[in-house]
Design an enzyme around this catalytic site. Structure first.
Site, PDB file in Angstrom:
ATOM      1  NE  ARG A   1      43.577 -15.868  36.305  1.00 14.07           N
ATOM      2  CZ  ARG A   1      43.660 -16.000  34.976  1.00 14.07           C
ATOM      3  NH1 ARG A   1      42.602 -15.799  34.209  1.00 14.07           N
ATOM      4  NH2 ARG A   1      44.794 -16.330  34.408  1.00 14.07           N
ATOM      5  CE  LYS A   2      34.279 -12.405  33.081  1.00  8.35           C
ATOM      6  NZ  LYS A   2      34.475 -11.533  34.260  1.00  8.35           N
ATOM      7  CG  PHE A   3      40.581 -20.201  35.365  1.00 13.76           C
ATOM      8  CD1 PHE A   3      41.926 -19.975  35.611  1.00 13.76           C
ATOM      9  CD2 PHE A   3      39.706 -20.272  36.441  1.00 13.76           C
ATOM     10  CE1 PHE A   3      42.393 -19.825  36.915  1.00 13.76           C
ATOM     11  CE2 PHE A   3      40.165 -20.117  37.741  1.00 13.76           C
ATOM     12  CZ  PHE A   3      41.511 -19.898  37.977  1.00 13.76           C
TER      13      PHE A   3
END
Ligand code: S5P
Length: 254
Positions: free
Chosen positions: A90-92
């Site tokens: 998700r690559k927050f």
């Protein structure tokens, strides 16, 4: 000096990272499939074929056009059947208070099913605190470097990412990187940008071979198009698996 996976178990403390190493040892594979396909059926068909060859399945769950929670149940079932863990890419990249909701709420409820997640460090340590506050038992992978040409992760940025990881070993278990970024054997290096037959995609991605990735410090190689665009994904995954694992064994041999 890279240590064999069996020795790494002595240093790696995060339970999910330990679990991953045990899968790697059981299946003799340090291959992660990046299953970047856009329909549930394509995803399930791909995982059904490639599942036996991987230690980790990486998803971009928000690119699946017909997503329903049923997909997660099916993926979890396949992960048990074929013995792999799941990493939601998700690559927050937002404030601690925002990522709390992105991680645990919304359509995808990522905290209820993922084994690993990742985050950019550009926001500072608040992102780690926010994600940790709603995590169940996930391991967090910090993005210390990127494979794309012209990316802005310079050496200072990378070293700041390493410091943030060192400050929270109960939650952070490794890095997304293109080469080893720390001598600390307790963190795992997940290296994307791996492809046997091509070096770039014309959109900035830069690919190296499985053995190059391992020689640069990868513990786990992440492969997407190299496998899912192949006409024989299972055969191709086997090839990536064998090349990467052999390179790891060669490197760690006494
Ligand atoms: O720096 C990065 C970080 C990641 S997580 N470079 C990447 O390519 N990735 C991801 O790895 C990317 O989002 C994609 O899902 C996968 C690489 O796919 P491939 O088709 O280029 O092998």
């Amino acid at each position: 000096m890279v240590q064999p996976f069996s020795d790494r178990l002595k240093y790696v403390t995060h339970p999910k990272a330990q679990e991953l190493i045990k899968v790697i040892l059981r299946k003799s594979t340090n291959l992660c499939l990046s299953a970047d396909v856009t329909s549930s059926q394509q995803l399930l068909d791909l995982v059904e074929k490639v599942g036996p060859h991987i230690c980790l399945l990486k998803t971009h769950i928000d690119i699946v056009s017909d997503f329903t929670p049923d997909l997660i149940e099916k993926l979890k079932k396949l992960s048990k059947e074929y013995d792999f863990l799941i990493f939601e890419d998700r690559k927050f990249a937002d404030l601690g208070s925002t990522v709390q909701k992105q991680f645990s709420e919304g359509v995808y409820r990522i905290s209820s099913w993922s084994d690993f997640i990742n985050a950019h460090v550009v926001v500072g340590p608040g992102i780690i605190k926010g994600l940790k506050s709603v995590a169940q038992d996930q391991g967090l992978i910090l993005i210390a470097q990127m494979s794309a040409a012209g990316n802005l992760c310079n050496e200072t940025y990378t070293q700041e990412a390493v410091k943030m990881a060192e400050n929270d070993r109960t939650f952070v278990c490794g890095f997304i990187c293109t080469k080893s970024v720390s001598d600390d054997q307790s963190f795992l290096n997940f290296v994307p940008g791996v492809n046997i037959s091509s070096t770039g995609d014309g959109l900035g991605q830069q690919w190296v071979s499985p053995s190059e990735a391992i020689e640069k410090g990868a513990d786990v190689i992440i492969v997407g198009r190299g496998i899912y665009q192949s006409s024989e994904p299972a055969e191709t995954a086997k090839e990536y698996k064998e090349q990467a694992f052999k390179a790891y064994l060669d490197l760690t041999k006494e």
